[in-house]
Motif scaffolding. Structure first.
Motif, PDB file in Angstrom:
ATOM      1  N   HIS A   1      -7.002   3.204   0.832  1.00  0.00           N
ATOM      2  CA  HIS A   1      -6.433   3.564  -0.332  1.00  0.00           C
ATOM      3  C   HIS A   1      -7.531   4.269  -1.021  1.00  0.00           C
ATOM      4  O   HIS A   1      -8.651   4.065  -1.355  1.00  0.00           O
ATOM      5  CB  HIS A   1      -5.827   2.630  -1.345  1.00  0.00           C
ATOM      6  CG  HIS A   1      -5.247   3.345  -2.498  1.00  0.00           C
ATOM      7  ND1 HIS A   1      -3.834   3.958  -2.380  1.00  0.00           N
ATOM      8  CD2 HIS A   1      -5.549   3.456  -3.985  1.00  0.00           C
ATOM      9  CE1 HIS A   1      -3.609   4.320  -3.655  1.00  0.00           C
ATOM     10  NE2 HIS A   1      -4.576   3.994  -4.582  1.00  0.00           N
TER      11      HIS A   1
ATOM     12  N   GLU B   1       0.993  -1.169   0.122  1.00  0.00           N
ATOM     13  CA  GLU B   1      -0.029  -0.065  -0.148  1.00  0.00           C
ATOM     14  C   GLU B   1       0.732   1.087  -0.123  1.00  0.00           C
ATOM     15  O   GLU B   1       0.702   2.147  -0.844  1.00  0.00           O
ATOM     16  CB  GLU B   1      -0.869   0.094   1.324  1.00  0.00           C
ATOM     17  CG  GLU B   1      -1.856  -1.064   1.288  1.00  0.00           C
ATOM     18  CD  GLU B   1      -2.902  -1.025   2.523  1.00  0.00           C
ATOM     19  OE1 GLU B   1      -2.485  -0.292   3.531  1.00  0.00           O
ATOM     20  OE2 GLU B   1      -3.868  -1.862   2.553  1.00  0.00           O
TER      21      GLU B   1
ATOM     22  N   THR C   1      -4.266   6.548   4.014  1.00  0.00           N
ATOM     23  CA  THR C   1      -4.190   5.210   3.464  1.00  0.00           C
ATOM     24  C   THR C   1      -4.354   4.311   4.422  1.00  0.00           C
ATOM     25  O   THR C   1      -5.397   3.145   4.434  1.00  0.00           O
ATOM     26  CB  THR C   1      -3.150   4.619   2.552  1.00  0.00           C
ATOM     27  OG1 THR C   1      -3.270   5.758   1.350  1.00  0.00           O
ATOM     28  CG2 THR C   1      -3.034   3.569   2.058  1.00  0.00           C
TER      29      THR C   1
END
Length: 431
Positions: free
Chosen positions: A146, A107, A141
């Motif tokens: 996200h 991520e 995030t």
């Protein structure tokens, strides 16, 4: 004879220089400071830091200097004590620990790559103006998932924070009160900033994805106000600490191109054939981690912290009465020649441990996001060095940073150039 406010005047003139001049070379482990009403001491002996920060809360706890931050962060875990503080901290720490070991790496790297590509297209950019939004994007995030916080949301959040932080920093050691009209102006500015930040937080929370950090906070059954303040604290602290450190990472990558190439090689070693960082191999990136820790030694985001005695105690050969403020400066400790040979020199071969190394604090109140911050900064160094050569357009060396609530990097003009025409995947095939 020393004037009652002599040290306060010197502090307000040059905060970072003040801590160094009073602490470096001091023979007294607790240096008395003349900063107005109430006794104040600067802790100059690193061996006293752990006993102070690990002391029971009924003996030494957060004091009035920290509590002034309530104006922005409310009753969040930064200012809480006791069981409520421990409960919130445990929930956040547990969720962060799980993500740091596995899910956060892809991520975070996706966010870094997207942001770096944008910076490369821009041409010349200011390092901190580029890394502060990156840090907010990463922490949002982790918090919400996200893409939940839009670029407009991030800009609004950072702008709102900047509206208030200078005035709030000035208030911490203020002795003479503002004129009523000045006070009213500051109050209105702070209220507008908090309203903006609150709007962004509520919008992001309503759109948060499952299994994000917000789910751990939901399990605490906090009030709406408490939840809001905790989220705001995480966003703001992530923006300041990681955003500032990331700017210095770019600066030192530019100043040390040979070291940047070593980090680029390490990125290849910890990546899959497709060029994605493998979380299980990150422990091998020892040069990169040493690089990050040396950046944090020279430029710790939090340049001072304070504690206050709650009862009379003996410490450092002094009898301290209740209400005594104890100031600890990571900036001063980590640049003290008593603990660091040639302390102003950037040297990744140092041992980044011991009593005088404290970029995240020490003890039970060490920054709860320490592991996440180290991961984030390590990945920023790896990803940028692997794909780009960093050019420093500004003159060298960099001017001093600006101390507010944290230390803010000076203007540092940069450019990113693609590291040759060889991709990480091609480097793997060649190996």
């Amino acid at each position: 004879m020393k004037l009652p406010l002599a040290d306060l005047i010197a502090f307000q003139r040059d905060q970072l220089g003040f801590f160094e001049s009073r602490g470096n070379g001091a023979s007294d482990p607790l240096v008395p400071l003349s900063m107005g009403a109430g006794p104040v001491y600067l802790v100059s002996d690193a061996d006293l830091v752990k006993p102070i920060l690990r002391a029971p809360e009924d003996t030494i706890d957060k004091g009035q200097l920290i509590y002034k931050l309530r104006e922005i962060i409310g009753e969040s875990s930064m200012v809480l004590s006791g069981e409520e503080h421990r409960t919130r901290r445990a929930a956040i720490h547990g969720q962060l620990a799980k993500g740091v070991s596995s899910s956060f790496v892809p991520e975070i790297t996706a966010v870094i790559r997207q942001h770096a590509a944008m910076l490369a297209r821009e041409g010349t950019f200011d390092a901190h103006q580029a890394t502060a939004p990156l840090a907010v994007r990463i922490v949002s995030t982790i918090l919400f998932g996200h893409g939940v916080l839009s670029a407009a949301d991030e800009t609004a959040l950072i702008t709102a924070l900047h509206l208030a932080e200078d005035d709030l920093a000035a208030e911490i050691f203020k002795i003479i009160p503002d004129f009523p009209w000045v006070k009213a102006r500051k109050k209105a500015k702070l209220s507008a900033a908090k309203n903006t930040m609150g709007f962004v937080v509520e919008k992001a929370r309503s759109d948060a994805k499952r299994h994000s950090l917000i789910s751990a906070l939901d399990e605490l059954d906090l009030s709406e106000k408490a939840m809001h303040e905790e989220i705001l604290l995480l966003l703001l602290s992530g923006h300041h600490t990681s955003g500032s450190a990331a700017a210095w990472i770019l600066y030192f990558l530019a100043r040390h191109p040979d070291l940047a190439r070593q980090i680029a090689d390490e990125a290849r070693q910890v990546s899959t054939p497709d060029g994605d960082v493998d979380a299980s191999r990150l422990s091998r990136a020892t040069t990169t981690m040493a690089f990050v820790k040396e950046v944090l030694r020279l430029y710790p985001s939090a340049y001072w912290l304070s504690r206050e005695t709650k009862k009379p105690i003996e410490m450092g050969g002094r009898q301290l009465k209740a209400g005594t403020s104890l100031l600890i400066s990571p900036w001063q400790m980590q640049r003290n020649p008593r603990y660091w040979p040639d302390p102003e020199t950037f040297d990744i071969n140092r041992i980044h441990s011991g009593a005088a190394y404290m970029p995240f604090g020490v003890g039970p109140r060490v920054c709860v996001g320490m592991s996440l911050a180290l991961l984030e900064l390590q990945l920023i160094a790896l990803e940028i060095a692997a794909s780009f050569e960093v050019e420093l357009v500004s003159s060298e060396p960099a001017p001093p940073p600006k101390p507010v609530i944290t230390i803010i990097p000076p203007p540092l003009q940069m450019r990113l150039h693609p590291r040759g025409a060889v991709t990480k995947r091609e480097l793997h095939r060649a190996a």
